[in-house]
Design a protein around this motif. Structure first.
Motif, PDB file in Angstrom:
ATOM      1  N   PRO A 253       0.373  -0.298 -14.229  1.00 48.50           N
ATOM      2  CA  PRO A 253      -0.175   0.962 -14.755  1.00 48.50           C
ATOM      3  C   PRO A 253       0.753   2.154 -14.533  1.00 48.50           C
ATOM      4  CG  PRO A 253      -1.809  -0.220 -13.440  1.00 48.50           C
ATOM      5  CD  PRO A 253      -0.501  -0.891 -13.199  1.00 48.50           C
ATOM      6  N   PHE A 254       1.585   2.100 -13.502  1.00 42.20           N
ATOM      7  CA  PHE A 254       2.558   3.171 -13.285  1.00 42.20           C
ATOM      8  C   PHE A 254       3.585   3.200 -14.405  1.00 42.20           C
ATOM      9  CE2 PHE A 254       6.909   3.931 -11.541  1.00 42.20           C
ATOM     10  CZ  PHE A 254       6.823   5.312 -11.445  1.00 42.20           C
ATOM     11  N   VAL A 255       4.013   2.031 -14.850  1.00 48.84           N
ATOM     12  CA  VAL A 255       5.054   1.950 -15.879  1.00 48.84           C
ATOM     13  C   VAL A 255       4.460   2.108 -17.271  1.00 48.84           C
ATOM     14  CG1 VAL A 255       6.943   0.549 -16.806  1.00 48.84           C
ATOM     15  CG2 VAL A 255       6.350   0.397 -14.375  1.00 48.84           C
TER      16      VAL A 255
ATOM     17  N   ARG B 168       4.598   2.634 -26.015  1.00 44.76           N
ATOM     18  CA  ARG B 168       3.624   1.713 -26.593  1.00 44.76           C
ATOM     19  C   ARG B 168       3.308   0.494 -25.731  1.00 44.76           C
ATOM     20  NH1 ARG B 168       2.590   2.723 -31.818  1.00 44.76           N
ATOM     21  NH2 ARG B 168       3.843   4.352 -32.816  1.00 44.76           N
ATOM     22  N   GLY B 169       4.053   0.303 -24.639  1.00 47.89           N
ATOM     23  CA  GLY B 169       3.871  -0.917 -23.856  1.00 47.89           C
ATOM     24  C   GLY B 169       2.486  -1.079 -23.277  1.00 47.89           C
ATOM     25  N   GLY B 170       1.808   0.033 -22.950  1.00 46.51           N
ATOM     26  CA  GLY B 170       0.465  -0.080 -22.414  1.00 46.51           C
ATOM     27  C   GLY B 170      -0.527  -0.585 -23.436  1.00 46.51           C
ATOM     28  N   ARG B 171      -0.281  -0.269 -24.725  1.00 43.84           N
ATOM     29  CA  ARG B 171      -1.171  -0.708 -25.798  1.00 43.84           C
ATOM     30  C   ARG B 171      -0.734  -2.037 -26.397  1.00 43.84           C
ATOM     31  NH1 ARG B 171      -3.402   3.683 -28.685  1.00 43.84           N
ATOM     32  NH2 ARG B 171      -4.138   2.162 -30.231  1.00 43.84           N
ATOM     33  N   ASP B 172       0.544  -2.350 -26.272  1.00 46.73           N
ATOM     34  CA  ASP B 172       1.084  -3.580 -26.860  1.00 46.73           C
ATOM     35  C   ASP B 172       1.814  -4.354 -25.774  1.00 46.73           C
ATOM     36  OD1 ASP B 172       2.289  -5.594 -28.265  1.00 46.73           O
ATOM     37  OD2 ASP B 172       3.220  -4.319 -29.781  1.00 46.73           O
TER      38      ASP B 172
ATOM     39  N   GLU C  69      11.986   6.799 -12.427  1.00 54.54           N
ATOM     40  CA  GLU C  69      11.611   5.559 -11.739  1.00 54.54           C
ATOM     41  C   GLU C  69      10.714   4.682 -12.611  1.00 54.54           C
ATOM     42  OE1 GLU C  69      11.353   6.047  -7.129  1.00 54.54           O
ATOM     43  OE2 GLU C  69      10.731   7.961  -8.008  1.00 54.54           O
ATOM     44  N   ARG C  70      10.004   5.304 -13.550  1.00 57.08           N
ATOM     45  CA  ARG C  70       9.255   4.496 -14.523  1.00 57.08           C
ATOM     46  C   ARG C  70      10.213   3.676 -15.370  1.00 57.08           C
ATOM     47  NH1 ARG C  70       5.815   7.478 -18.541  1.00 57.08           N
ATOM     48  NH2 ARG C  70       5.190   5.352 -19.072  1.00 57.08           N
ATOM     49  N   TYR C  71      11.311   4.310 -15.819  1.00 59.82           N
ATOM     50  CA  TYR C  71      12.260   3.584 -16.665  1.00 59.82           C
ATOM     51  C   TYR C  71      12.868   2.424 -15.887  1.00 59.82           C
ATOM     52  CZ  TYR C  71      12.032   8.384 -18.386  1.00 59.82           C
ATOM     53  OH  TYR C  71      11.595   9.614 -18.760  1.00 59.82           O
TER      54      TYR C  71
ATOM     55  N   GLN D 246       0.826  -1.198   0.000  1.00 58.92           N
ATOM     56  CA  GLN D 246       0.000   0.000   0.000  1.00 58.92           C
ATOM     57  C   GLN D 246       0.863   1.253   0.000  1.00 58.92           C
ATOM     58  OE1 GLN D 246      -3.542   0.245  -0.188  1.00 58.92           O
ATOM     59  NE2 GLN D 246      -2.783   2.287  -0.743  1.00 58.92           N
ATOM     60  N   ALA D 247       1.923   1.247   0.805  1.00 63.01           N
ATOM     61  CA  ALA D 247       2.823   2.407   0.837  1.00 63.01           C
ATOM     62  C   ALA D 247       3.509   2.585  -0.507  1.00 63.01           C
ATOM     63  CB  ALA D 247       3.858   2.233   1.949  1.00 63.01           C
ATOM     64  N   MET D 248       3.897   1.476  -1.134  1.00 67.75           N
ATOM     65  CA  MET D 248       4.525   1.567  -2.451  1.00 67.75           C
ATOM     66  C   MET D 248       3.539   2.133  -3.477  1.00 67.75           C
ATOM     67  SD  MET D 248       6.794  -1.929  -2.686  1.00 67.75           S
ATOM     68  CE  MET D 248       7.623  -1.460  -4.195  1.00 67.75           C
ATOM     69  N   GLU D 249       2.285   1.659  -3.431  1.00 65.55           N
ATOM     70  CA  GLU D 249       1.292   2.149  -4.389  1.00 65.55           C
ATOM     71  C   GLU D 249       1.072   3.652  -4.213  1.00 65.55           C
ATOM     72  OE1 GLU D 249      -3.092   0.956  -6.132  1.00 65.55           O
ATOM     73  OE2 GLU D 249      -2.543   0.278  -4.124  1.00 65.55           O
ATOM     74  N   ASP D 250       0.969   4.103  -2.971  1.00 65.02           N
ATOM     75  CA  ASP D 250       0.803   5.540  -2.711  1.00 65.02           C
ATOM     76  C   ASP D 250       1.976   6.331  -3.270  1.00 65.02           C
ATOM     77  OD1 ASP D 250      -1.524   4.909  -1.408  1.00 65.02           O
ATOM     78  OD2 ASP D 250      -0.675   5.069   0.607  1.00 65.02           O
ATOM     79  N   TYR D 251       3.173   5.795  -3.092  1.00 63.09           N
ATOM     80  CA  TYR D 251       4.371   6.491  -3.566  1.00 63.09           C
ATOM     81  C   TYR D 251       4.382   6.586  -5.090  1.00 63.09           C
ATOM     82  CZ  TYR D 251       9.253   7.417  -4.704  1.00 63.09           C
ATOM     83  OH  TYR D 251      10.405   7.951  -5.229  1.00 63.09           O
TER      84      TYR D 251
END
Length: 964
Positions: free
Chosen positions: A296-298, A352-356, A270-272, A256-261
């Protein structure tokens, strides 16, 4: 690979001390009765390894028995199988009872395996892929097995962490970077993040502790077990700074703490980093939960072209830092280095990763291969990047094999250069350096191409549009610019620009959003001004931009791909339907990137393949995502058809073929998904006529007649093949076949018509089924045949002329064809038939004809489309008994061709009706794309309409008729 220097295998040793070390080991072997291999291949490899790796030479000298065991076991010349390393470490830790013993066993194990891996790498017994996999697996098992022991010891000491349901919690370890991608190099740090599923309290311990305190302690012990330097060395250097909040954050965090962050505070880089995150240890259910949370974050649902800009900025920061530190020779971070290749792959993944979902893989070579396969990069460019990556990773390993030191810096002294060149198979440094530089130049060229910043307009052309957008001009000057650019109504154009600027100001865009809009709008105005109809294009393009203004990724997409603007403006000038689709479904902007795709609509086989790819990674029970992907499929392909249609790449008469195939593929897939859903719950229906599902979807009307238009409803009828009213499904939760098929039909309609974030798939009309809206949703084929035989009205037989199977069971489709042919080919009283058809047409015209105020209703007006359809249907029902070929087709044009061939209509009547039908449909079609009422001025198409009226009088109002 050679130069003017001596050949490698006969060159003098570069460092005589390494040979002294070898002779010392031989002396030990002789004293201990160990006979080393005497074959030439062993000797050649040994010389290469001792020359290239001081680490191996010294390790063998200090621990001679370890090398002797490696030689004797045959492991030096054998590739490991799956699970071998895990089994070996499990055995090595079997007697371990405390942390000092654990530390020692791990270090001895690591040393043995590193000697083996380096031997096989430098000796060219293992390809790069094996080396990276062995190193990654070594790290994995050195994390997992000690963690198991440390977890048990920590629980024994301080209690057990539990979730709210009392389940004992385990620590989840994420491997990041090269470990996450299973691409670990010879002397790499391992980047780890520690997490646990739930907050709570430890139970059964001597004092009260939180779950977080337990897992922080456990994480500290694991880090020490791996990275503490003892007399036996270390296992892996561990870096935990990639965790939320970095060094100042807790070593282990709850989900939960990670998701909030990650939802509120994580930075772009951090996405990369998370692209390569891989669970190395943890409970499988917890692993699945955490990865679902992070995805979904990435990977964004939309095309995130802002990634190019962000990665471009990050790379520039790295380059500046390297120059400051004098590290241009760094093969990882320097120009043309490993990081640039990774950035190229990551950029496409983030965009494109979210779509593919196929792009959501970690190893960079897999990503590159997908870029070529998807034609996102030229195959030649990908091949060069692939070759460069393999070469640079070998160089990296050879640099680090020398002293087991994490370095990416090319040596600057002669001995080091000679050692590296020879370990890579070159005779000397210049020949090696030339090949290295060639690879780096190619990488840098491809990197610069992918990340090239959008080129701003030349000042002379761009400054006027920039000033116009910013509003820094007098009104008269702005009007003059717009007038000279070709706008017919400069005042309206200026007002629209001002209103759009005010609207975006009110939307509260972020700083980045305003920057991107400032980059984009001068380009927009310039491109729109170049259209044939700039006034229409401006209003429509601004509507699209207003719809996406707060979603700055779309602005970034247009900044990064100026070609999108050109296509958008051009097509906007031709049709408001086109821009309305994009305004409501901005994901469709992706379709404008590649003109090769945009103006090349797909046929059935390719449509099926595209839909396969879109649905491949969607969970079978995720109905919402299934519908989203189906909508994406249908909308994207309809947009391509419209683009090709508007630009006359495809002729009008095949537009409906394309649109009908899109609908058929979508309906077929909805049926498949819905059927699988119910079979998993209730089993398969029994006692059915059918080869597969025992279910058939019939298309009536425009779909049945292969005459679908943009935004057309689908007229559908559902049939099933149940042979017995008492038949049940064969699953554990059995239900009657009738229930099964009724629920199946309901789910199909739900999937087709439910409104989601991306709209509805199609509007569905089921009123043509037997007994209309009050009839059963799904009928058996037997019941359908009986209804058509004895209860159906004449207008229902007219509708049957245009009915055909569009999805479902082949055997049932064959049976339907028999029923249809039998009904259509029945003997009928011509006069009664003509009267009934004429009366139905009169009722329809009275209720639906919108001809008024100087405009003609293309479909329902006298002499319009419906009159032609009714004449065709009358003719089929009138003559099919004598001429069964009239039951072969469902579309009006081929039916008219059949009537002409059989000479059943007088003179040129069939040809005249076909020509009129094409002309009227073309006008109807264009009205749909212009989002205009389906009417035309009464003075248009007069000759065609008059000919239709004349033929109606002849055929339907009692004029002469040719008998069969």
């Amino acid at each position: 690979m050679s130069s003017n220097g001596p050949s490698l295998d006969h060159a003098a040793p570069l460092d005589p001390m390494m040979e002294v070390h070898w002779r010392d080991w031989l002396a030990w072997a002789e004293e201990n009765g160990f006979v080393p291999p005497e074959d030439a291949e062993f000797a050649r490899i040994r010389e290469r390894v001792w020359e290239a790796s001081e680490y191996v030479a010294v390790s063998v000298l200090r621990h001679p028995e370890a090398f002797a065991e490696l030689v004797a076991s045959g492991d030096l010349v054998s590739a490991y199988g799956a699970g071998d390393l895990d089994a070996r470490l499990t055995a090595a830790l079997a007697e371990v009872g405390d942390e000092p013993a654990l530390h020692q066993a791990l270090r001895l194990f690591r040393r043995r395996e590193m000697i083996r891996i380096i031997w096989r790498d430098i000796g060219r017994l293992a390809p790069l892929s094996e080396t990276l996999e062995d190193l990654s697996e070594l790290a994995d098992v050195c994390i997992r097995r000690p963690l198991d022991l440390l977890y048990d010891w920590t629980r024994a000491e301080i209690g057990t962490p539990r979730d709210p349901d009392g389940r004992a919690l385990r620590m989840l370890v994420l491997g990041m970077g090269k470990l996450g991608a299973r691409e670990l190099n010879l002397s790499s740090d391992i980047d780890l993040i520690f997490a646990f599923a739930h907050t709570g309290e430890v139970e059964g311990g001597p004092r009260a502790l939180s779950n977080e305190q337990f897992f922080v302690r456990l994480g500290q012990r694991l880090v020490q077990a791996l990275s503490l330097k003892t007399v036996d060395g270390f296992v892996f250097r561990v870096d935990t700074r990639l965790r939320p909040f970095g060094e100042v954050g807790p070593l282990a965090m709850s989900f939960q703490a990670m998701e909030d962050y990650y939802q509120s505070q994580a930075r772009e880089w951090e996405r990369y980093a998370m692209i390569k995150a891989r669970p190395v240890a943890g409970d499988p259910d917890d692993v699945a939960s955490l990865m679902d949370m992070l995805r979904p974050f990435v990977y964004r649902r939309y095309l995130d072209f802002g990634a190019f800009e962000s990665l471009r900025d990050l790379k520039q920061m790295i380059v500046k830092e390297l120059h400051k530190r004098g590290m241009d020779a760094n093969i990882k971070l320097g120009l043309g280095g490993i990081r640039e290749i990774e950035f190229i792959g990551q950029a496409f993944q983030l965009v494109r990763g979210g779509r593919d979902p196929d792009l959501q893989v970690r190893p960079i070579l897999q990503v590159l291969a997908l870029l070529a396969e998807r034609e996102l990069m030229p195959a030649e460019a990908v091949a060069e990047l692939d070759a460069a990556y393999r070469f640079l990773r070998l160089v990296e390993n050879r640099l680090q094999a020398h002293r087991d030191k994490q370095t990416h810096q090319l040596p600057d002294e002669d001995l080091g250069r000679a050692r590296l060149a020879r370990s890579m198979g070159f005779d000397d440094w210049p020949s090696f350096a030339d090949v290295l530089q060639d690879h780096r130049d190619r990488v840098q060229g491809h990197f610069d191409h992918v990340f090239a910043a959008p080129v701003p307009e030349p000042e002379r052309q761009g400054s006027a549009w920039t000033a116009l957008w910013l509003g820094g001009q007098e009104a008269s000057q702005a009007l003059r610019i717009l007038d000279e650019a070709g706008f017919e109504d400069p005042e309206t154009a200026r007002t629209r620009i001002e209103q759009f600027r005010d609207a975006t100001d009110r939307k509260g865009l972020s700083r980045r959003g305003h920057e991107r809009l400032a980059q984009l709008m001068p380009q927009v105005l310039r491109v729109v001004a170049g259209c044939d109809q700039p006034d229409a294009a401006l209003g429509r393009v601004l509507q699209v931009l207003e719809a996406v203004a707060r979603r700055t990724a779309y602005l970034a997409m247009m900044v990064e791909h100026p070609g999108i603007l050109s296509q958008l403006a051009h097509l906007a000038s031709l049709s408001p339907w086109f821009t309305d689709q994009i305004r409501h479904h901005p994901l469709l902007l992706d379709e404008l990137i590649d003109p090769r795709r945009l103006f090349a609509p797909l046929r059935r086989e390719d449509l099926e393949s595209e839909l396969d790819a879109l649905l491949a990674h969607v969970d079978a029970e995720d109905l919402e995502q299934q519908m989203e992907r189906l909508h994406q499929f249908a909308q994207g392909n309809m947009l391509r058809v419209a683009a090709a249609d508007l630009t006359e790449v495809i002729p009008l008469m095949v537009v409906s073929d394309y649109l009908s195939e899109i609908a058929e593929v979508a309906v077929g897939r909805v049926l498949d998904l819905a059927y699988v859903h119910f079979v998993e719950r209730h089993g398969r229906p029994t006692e059915i006529l059918g080869e597969s599902t025992g279910f058939l979807v019939l298309g009536y009307g425009k779909l049945g007649g292969i005459e679908l238009g943009y935004g057309s409803d689908l007229d559908l009828v559902f049939l099933h093949g149940t042979q017995s009213v008492t038949a049940m499904t064969d699953g554990a939760k059995e239900i009657s076949n009738e229930q099964f098929y009724a629920r199946l039909g309901q789910r199909i309609i739900h999937m087709m018509t439910t409104q989601t974030a991306s709209g509805t798939l199609y509007e569905v009309d089921m009123r043509l089924r037997p007994d209309g809206a009050k009839g059963m949703l799904v009928r058996s084929i037997g019941s359908f045949a009986a209804y058509q035989e004895s209860e159906a009205w004449t207008w229902e037989h007219q509708a049957l002329v245009r009915a055909r199977p569009v999805a479902g069971d082949p055997a049932l489709a064959t049976r339907f064809a028999e029923v249809r042919r039998a009904i259509l080919c029945r003997e009928r009283d011509p006069e009664r038939l003509r009267t009934e058809v004429r009366e139905m047409r009169a009722k329809m015209r009275a209720n639906l004809d919108k001809t008024r105020d100087g405009r003609f209703d293309l479909k329902q007006g006298a002499g319009g489309i419906a009159d032609i359809e009714f004449m065709v249907q009358y003719s089929v029902l009138r003559w099919a008994a004598a001429y069964p070929a009239l039951a072969d087709w469902t579309d009006n044009i081929r039916l008219l061709e059949s009537l002409a061939r059989l000479d059943l209509l007088p003179g040129q009547a069939a040809e005249d009706l076909a020509d009129a039908y094409k002309a009227l449909r073309a006008a109807y079609h264009r009205s749909a794309l212009q989002e205009q009422p389906k009417t035309i001025p009464v003075d248009r198409l007069q000759a065609e309409r008059e000919r239709v009226r004349a033929l109606w009088r002849d055929l339907m109002d009692g004029g002469s008729e040719q008998d069969a």
